[in-house]
Design an enzyme around this catalytic site. Structure first.
Site, PDB file in Angstrom:
ATOM      1  N   CYS A  60     -25.537 -10.467  -2.389  1.00 44.83           N
ATOM      2  CA  CYS A  60     -25.961  -9.549  -3.467  1.00 44.83           C
ATOM      3  C   CYS A  60     -27.296  -8.819  -3.446  1.00 44.83           C
ATOM      4  O   CYS A  60     -27.488  -8.115  -2.502  1.00 44.83           O
ATOM      5  CB  CYS A  60     -25.756  -9.966  -4.789  1.00 44.83           C
ATOM      6  SG  CYS A  60     -25.442 -11.223  -5.780  1.00 44.83           S
ATOM      7  N   HIS A  83     -20.935  -8.879   1.944  1.00 43.53           N
ATOM      8  CA  HIS A  83     -21.480  -7.954   0.945  1.00 43.53           C
ATOM      9  C   HIS A  83     -20.875  -8.217  -0.431  1.00 43.53           C
ATOM     10  O   HIS A  83     -19.730  -8.650  -0.563  1.00 43.53           O
ATOM     11  CB  HIS A  83     -21.159  -6.515   1.337  1.00 43.53           C
ATOM     12  CG  HIS A  83     -22.096  -5.931   2.349  1.00 43.53           C
ATOM     13  ND1 HIS A  83     -23.461  -5.837   2.140  1.00 43.53           N
ATOM     14  CD2 HIS A  83     -21.864  -5.388   3.570  1.00 43.53           C
ATOM     15  CE1 HIS A  83     -24.028  -5.256   3.186  1.00 43.53           C
ATOM     16  NE2 HIS A  83     -23.082  -4.980   4.074  1.00 43.53           N
TER      17      HIS A  83
END
Length: 264
Positions: free
Chosen positions: A133, A78
């Site tokens: 992203c 993440h």
């Protein structure tokens, strides 16, 4: 001339509902490809990839390199953001990577990466590959290999890991910007899974989880054998963005570096 790589993959984010599926496979896949090309590869996977461990491993990777060496850093996991506190970000945000222990240690910010990268010896070539992203518009490409079901974005909103009283007030959704600290005039190159305002997607192909960018990057490298980074990026763009995977892979580096043979 030494070749060293660090491949980071994080699926497990304890205390959140944000676990991913393909990041550890990504790290293994990047590592196998790099080993086949003569790199000495280290990995950090899931619980190994604490913030302290990530910082220390990147620091070691950079410190060991000498002029003429090539170092590669791959990250699958993440991305997130916090409010910029030192005024160096035009959008008011510091972007960061999400370690396994983000809930207690916080993210590894772009400022941290910049400080680490800046410690390199002159003449060290850095290749950074980021599969994480953010979101953008839908385009059409070939995503026929993608398994049924919905892919998941590799973005962790601050409210998932940050206390409510500490939440940033930046007005826009974040992106992961990792180019800070890379030498635009040197031998540095960034390959990223998407544009600054987009998501990179976590999905599966043939029943095996992967990041979409990683899957197509390695597929095109293996099957089309591009001669340089620019050709490689163009090959990946034949697959991404697509209707179900709305991410536009990016390349950043000088014209000379983009035309260099891959991982030399």
């Amino acid at each position: 001339m030494a070749r060293r790589a660090l491949c980071i993959g994080i699926n497990d984010y304890p205390g959140t509902d944000s676990d991913l599926s393909g990041c550890v496979n990504d790290a293994h896949d990047w590592g196998a490809m790099l080993q086949a090309r003569g790199f000495t590869v280290s990995t950090l996977l899931d619980a190994q990839a604490t913030r302290a461990a990530m910082h220390g491993a990147i620091e070691t990777l950079v410190a060991a390199a000498r002029s003429g060496d090539t170092v590669v850093l791959t990250y699958s996991g993440h991305g997130t953001w916090v409010e910029d506190e030192d005024g160096d970000e035009p959008d008011g945000r510091d972007e960061g990577l999400c370690p396994y222990d983000i809930g207690t240690a916080g993210p590894l910010l772009d400022d941290d990466l910049r400080a680490l990268f800046d410690r390199r010896a002159a003449g060290v070539r850095l290749v950074l590959i980021a599969d994480s992203c953010h979101s953008g518009s839908v385009h059409r490409g070939d995503d026929s290999a993608l398994d049924a079901g919905g892919p998941r974005p590799r973005f962790m909103p601050p409210e998932v890991w940050m206390k409510a009283a500490d939440l940033p007030q930046a007005p826009r959704a974040s992106a992961l910007t990792l180019i800070g600290g890379m030498r635009r005039a040197g031998g540095d190159l960034l390959l990223a899974g998407c544009r600054d305002e987009e998501f990179s997607w976590d999905t599966s192909f043939g029943g095996r989880p992967n990041g979409a960018f990683t899957f197509y990057a390695l597929k095109t490298l293996r099957e089309q054998k591009p001669g340089n980074y620019e050709q490689w990026h163009a090959a990946i763009r034949k697959y991404l963005p697509s209707t179900r995977l709305p991410q536009e892979p990016q390349i950043a580096g000088t014209r000379t570096v983009r035309k260099m043979p891959i991982f030399t």
